[in-house]
Enzyme design. Sequence first.
Site, mmCIF file in Angstrom:
data_model
loop_
_atom_site.group_PDB
_atom_site.id
_atom_site.type_symbol
_atom_site.label_atom_id
_atom_site.label_comp_id
_atom_site.label_asym_id
_atom_site.label_seq_id
_atom_site.Cartn_x
_atom_site.Cartn_y
_atom_site.Cartn_z
ATOM 1 N N ARG A 215 39.729 40.696 41.310
ATOM 2 C CA ARG A 215 38.412 40.677 41.958
ATOM 3 C C ARG A 215 38.457 39.811 43.229
ATOM 4 O O ARG A 215 37.865 40.158 44.254
ATOM 5 C CB ARG A 215 37.342 40.169 40.983
ATOM 6 C CG ARG A 215 37.080 41.125 39.834
ATOM 7 C CD ARG A 215 35.865 40.734 39.024
ATOM 8 N NE ARG A 215 34.639 40.794 39.810
ATOM 9 C CZ ARG A 215 34.000 41.927 40.115
ATOM 10 N NH1 ARG A 215 34.456 43.105 39.685
ATOM 11 N NH2 ARG A 215 32.890 41.890 40.814
ATOM 12 N N THR B 279 31.919 43.203 47.667
ATOM 13 C CA THR B 279 31.706 44.658 47.583
ATOM 14 C C THR B 279 31.487 45.283 48.958
ATOM 15 O O THR B 279 31.997 46.368 49.256
ATOM 16 C CB THR B 279 30.496 44.958 46.675
ATOM 17 O OG1 THR B 279 30.694 44.318 45.416
ATOM 18 C CG2 THR B 279 30.346 46.453 46.455
ATOM 19 N N ASN C 171 34.590 51.402 50.030
ATOM 20 C CA ASN C 171 35.096 50.028 50.192
ATOM 21 C C ASN C 171 36.527 49.874 49.680
ATOM 22 O O ASN C 171 36.970 48.789 49.330
ATOM 23 C CB ASN C 171 34.158 49.020 49.531
ATOM 24 C CG ASN C 171 33.973 49.283 48.054
ATOM 25 O OD1 ASN C 171 34.548 50.227 47.503
ATOM 26 N ND2 ASN C 171 33.181 48.451 47.397
ATOM 27 N N PHE D 293 22.189 54.843 42.601
ATOM 28 C CA PHE D 293 23.244 55.150 43.582
ATOM 29 C C PHE D 293 24.477 55.810 42.953
ATOM 30 O O PHE D 293 25.452 56.082 43.643
ATOM 31 C CB PHE D 293 23.663 53.869 44.331
ATOM 32 C CG PHE D 293 24.179 52.774 43.435
ATOM 33 C CD1 PHE D 293 25.501 52.748 43.010
ATOM 34 C CD2 PHE D 293 23.331 51.760 43.009
ATOM 35 C CE1 PHE D 293 25.976 51.743 42.195
ATOM 36 C CE2 PHE D 293 23.802 50.742 42.181
ATOM 37 C CZ PHE D 293 25.130 50.729 41.768
ATOM 38 N N LYS E 210 40.432 54.260 46.261
ATOM 39 C CA LYS E 210 39.512 55.390 46.445
ATOM 40 C C LYS E 210 40.086 56.464 47.381
ATOM 41 O O LYS E 210 41.031 56.210 48.143
ATOM 42 C CB LYS E 210 38.169 54.864 46.952
ATOM 43 C CG LYS E 210 37.497 53.922 45.943
ATOM 44 C CD LYS E 210 36.122 53.480 46.407
ATOM 45 C CE LYS E 210 35.459 52.601 45.350
ATOM 46 N NZ LYS E 210 34.098 52.173 45.740
ATOM 47 N N HIS F 295 38.302 49.369 43.638
ATOM 48 C CA HIS F 295 37.348 49.005 42.581
ATOM 49 C C HIS F 295 38.107 48.291 41.471
ATOM 50 O O HIS F 295 39.317 48.507 41.282
ATOM 51 C CB HIS F 295 36.675 50.276 42.031
ATOM 52 C CG HIS F 295 35.877 50.040 40.784
ATOM 53 N ND1 HIS F 295 34.630 49.463 40.794
ATOM 54 C CD2 HIS F 295 36.171 50.294 39.471
ATOM 55 C CE1 HIS F 295 34.181 49.380 39.552
ATOM 56 N NE2 HIS F 295 35.097 49.879 38.731
ATOM 57 N N ARG G 280 39.246 44.763 50.762
ATOM 58 C CA ARG G 280 38.056 45.451 51.278
ATOM 59 C C ARG G 280 37.795 45.099 52.734
ATOM 60 O O ARG G 280 37.332 45.942 53.513
ATOM 61 C CB ARG G 280 36.844 45.112 50.402
ATOM 62 C CG ARG G 280 36.860 45.855 49.074
ATOM 63 C CD ARG G 280 35.824 45.322 48.114
ATOM 64 N NE ARG G 280 35.717 46.156 46.913
ATOM 65 C CZ ARG G 280 35.155 45.757 45.776
ATOM 66 N NH1 ARG G 280 34.677 44.514 45.683
ATOM 67 N NH2 ARG G 280 35.092 46.566 44.738
#
Length: 586
Positions: free
Chosen positions: A526, A532, A556, A498, A451, A559, A546
């Site tokens: 994952r 998350t 976080n 959201f 991100k 993804h 994360r």
Amino acid sequence: MAGKKREIQLQAVINNQSLWDEMMQNKGLTVIDVYQAWCGPCKAMQTLFRKLKNELNEDELLHFAVAEADSIVTLQPFRDKCEPVFLFSVNGTIVAKIQGANAPLVNQKIIALVNEERKIAAGEMVRPQYHEIAFVDSDSEDAGELNYEGVDQIYTIVIIKPDAVAARKVQEIKEKIIKAGFVIEAEDKKPLTEEQVKHFYSQIVDQPDFEDFVSFMTRNLSYILVVSQAKAKQPSWDESEVNSETESKEPWDEQQEMAKPSRMKGNLQQYLEIQQISQFCDVEENITNTKFIDVLIPDFKKIRGIKFEKILALLRPALANERTEDVLNKIQDEGFKILLQRQIVLSEEEAKTLCKEYENKDYFGNVIENMTSGPSLALVLVRENGLGHWKQLIGPSNVEEAKEYFPECLCAQFAIEGLPINQLYGSDSLEAAEREIQHFFPPQHTVALIKPHVTQEQREDIMKIIKETGFDITQMKETLLIEEEAEKIYFKIKRKAFYKDVLDVLAEGTSLVMILTKWNAVSDWRRLMGPTDPEEARLLSPDSIRAQFGKNILKNAVHGASNMEEAMETISRMFEDFVPENLEEN
């Protein structure tokens, strides 16, 4: 104990400078296995040495020794090198060196030198004027870019451009470079930073479209190679390397001129042009200062020349059922990293393929029955010179031979009563390893997103973690995820309350979108991301990405797709030209 006794009689043990100096007074040929204290002598060669001593040593011209590099000053340059090294001393002069457990080459060298000594003793030839091999500490400051013979090492940097990486040209280019007689000393696949691009392409920095070029080179994956000329064989391509279309257009005398070593030798750029692949690469030749290379591959001085090899290893059912933990501890103690592991019940066809060497034995049927009787443990292992070290570690295929001659190998240590074969399997070659890994660990693709709030330094740290955990970054692009683009990744939550907050976070800057490839990629990614919420991640999975880089539940850091179907849907939307290869069928 009998095996141990033979070993001592076969090779003199040299573990200090005084014993080394004494050994150098030997008359005739002394073959010295140079080893590190942590890994021990090369057991794989002892059967050959024993055979040669029995066949050639009637006149006591041939001696064998093992020498511990850590405790002998003369052998300092060989410290911290795990590849076997064999030195050949004739009357106290080191006349030859062979790196690696290359039995045919060592055998040939010993026979040639012993025959020479016999002819000299019989007056049939004059002793040659040997050039003594000089040892240079390649890790010392003074040595710099010197090899053992003290010759300046010249490097070439090749950058394979992002469009060629995306078009899967890397392997083809690497194969052609190796075929031309070059050695790949180090390699890395990553997006270049702006500073790296400006450093490497400083000669074109004033061109009007340079900023666009920098953007192109930093937003996608490049592949970096550091190559050197092979010591044994210089590049020697000739007119046969030129494709037939080019040959038909050029007169014979021009082809002859192009083929002359004086023009072509060592010039990688010209060779790539002849091969019609120069448009995919940028080349910087004749580099002797590794500081220039360190800009692109910061760990170059540590990893140059190191061959990290991936192999398939397998614990047969009886051993996997009884002593898995003990075996895994031994494997890790030997410096192997376990990249992947899974339990698998072999089919009869798979068992016969893995046990082919026993097919003419009376007990072959029992072996196949045992191999299919329960789960085996398949592993993907990696370490420097992994193939040779694994073969040496597990020992011979027969338990009786292992116990008599190699009592410390894993075959002897982990023998199962009533089963005459080695309970550990390893790939025969790197080509076989690649095929076997593909078979037992079929690759799977997933999508990963870093991100905008993650800094450039943190991005590099995350990508390092991704590589170290066995993922291949197959494709990548940096992009601003406006709403239309973001929907290609977050299509499952676009109706959630959201979702607008997610879009606001993504609009803060560019994101890095990647295709990650690995067996079990979706669930492994994952797991590597962690929960998350970064706060929860720091509590439950402190080593996760994360936990280390997340700020809050929206920021976080990363993804990923929830399942394989979502992963493939996202990949097809974000990377329209991507065609999956060897995709796992599930």
